[in-house]
Design an enzyme around this catalytic site. Structure first.
Site, short mmCIF file in Angstrom:
data_model
loop_
_atom_site.label_atom_id
_atom_site.label_comp_id
_atom_site.label_asym_id
_atom_site.label_seq_id
_atom_site.Cartn_x
_atom_site.Cartn_y
_atom_site.Cartn_z
N CYS A 1 0.84 -1.21 0.00
CA CYS A 1 0.00 0.00 0.00
C CYS A 1 0.87 1.25 0.00
CB CYS A 1 -0.91 -0.03 1.23
SG CYS A 1 -1.80 1.51 1.53
N CYS B 1 0.00 3.98 2.58
CA CYS B 1 0.40 3.55 3.93
C CYS B 1 1.83 3.96 4.24
CB CYS B 1 0.25 2.04 4.08
SG CYS B 1 -1.43 1.41 3.89
#
Length: 324
Positions: free
Chosen positions: A80, A83
């Site tokens: 991700c 993230c």
């Protein structure tokens, strides 16, 4: 994905007054103990403010610790990209807030069940758990100013509503090591013996008072906590009509009061799994204050059986699944 902010105005509705009082009492006891010991024991290092959590450790590291400090959960994954910007920011803020909240990082690839239980639709996703209550904070990318505002609201509500003032941070402490609390003053043999004698004589009120006297001086005394939980259970079922209680529970499967009364009888009769299963099913059927009342009684029954009993560990996991 645009961030979805939470509203902190309704957080008090997610926990019964009793839950707030219990969490506040625990925090006050911890602060008093730290003051008696000079603030050293129980302190954590800045590195301890960010922890990795998996499904096995969730109940202890998140649910139990949320009665001491707000726990912010960062759902992330290695693949991700957003993230990789958000997670380091949250880690830095956890250290900067100096123990006002604990950051728990959950890798969604390795912990799919937790992701499903929280209803995470996409990552990054950030939640909080306060006194056992889950709250969505935001999902997707968010700016630092916006995150700070949300965290400020979270720690304020945690302190005002639940008395959670956070962890004591010692910058010189080593990560992962928490000094053991000093042995409290005692002994309490005479008071504990008095409680046992009162139980043997059927004086439940006297036993409850004796155990309470011990806990007033030593809140962590495990023998007194167990004895008090057992004495209070016996007092609750004293004079109950088992047939009437079980008939009402059978007729009203979603009635919190009826199921709690039947669960007390189950436990007194030695049917531990039945008592736990009944209340977990009731948690799934109820909402709001009723649900929280059932949850609190289940936690009280855990105290009666004892934290080391494998049936308690299994029921705690089932409760976490029912709640989230």
């Amino acid at each position: 994905m645009q961030p979805r902010n939470m509203s902190m105005s309704g957080v008090v509705d997610l926990a019964a007054v009793k839950a707030a009082q219990e969490a506040k009492a625990k925090a006050e006891q911890a602060r008093a103990e730290a003051a008696r010991q000079g603030g050293g024991p129980g302190a954590v290092s800045p590195a301890d403010l960010v922890i990795d959590v998996d499904e096995a450790g969730f109940e202890h590291e998140v649910l139990q610790r949320s009665t001491e400090v707000p726990v912010v959960i960062d759902f992330w994954a290695e693949w991700c990209e957003p993230c990789k910007q958000l997670s380091p920011l949250l880690e830095r803020l956890a250290v900067e807030y100096n123990g006002r909240f604990l950051l728990a990082k959950i890798d969604v690839d390795a912990n799919q069940m937790l992701m499903q239980q929280f209803g995470v639709q996409g990552i990054p996703a950030v939640f909080a758990v306060v006194a056992g209550q889950a709250l969505p904070l935001f999902q997707g990318a968010a700016g630092e100013a916006q995150i700070r505002e949300t965290l400020d609201q979270l720690v304020a509500v945690a302190e005002q509503r639940f008395g959670l003032t956070g962890l004591t941070v010692d910058p010189d402490a080593e990560a992962g090591s928490r000094p053991a609390p000093a042995v409290p003053a005692g002994p309490y043999d005479a008071l504990l013996e008095a409680a046992v004698q009162a139980l043997d004589a059927g004086d439940l009120g006297g036993a409850i008072q004796a155990y309470t006297n011990v806990l007033n001086e030593d809140p962590a005394n495990s023998e007194a906590k167990l004895g008090l939980a057992q004495a209070e259970l016996l007092q609750r079922v004293q004079g109950a009509d088992p047939q009437r209680v079980r008939k009402e529970a059978a007729e009203k499967p979603a009635d919190a009061r009826a199921q709690i009364a039947a669960a007390d009888l189950d436990l007194v009769g030695g049917h531990v799994e039945d008592a736990f299963g009944r209340l977990i099913e009731t948690v799934q059927r109820t909402v709001g204050d009723d649900r929280d009342t059932v949850r609190i009684r289940l936690l009280e029954l855990f105290e009666v059986v004892g934290a080391d009993d494998p049936r308690v560990a299994a029921a705690r996991r089932a409760l976490a699944r029912a709640l989230f």
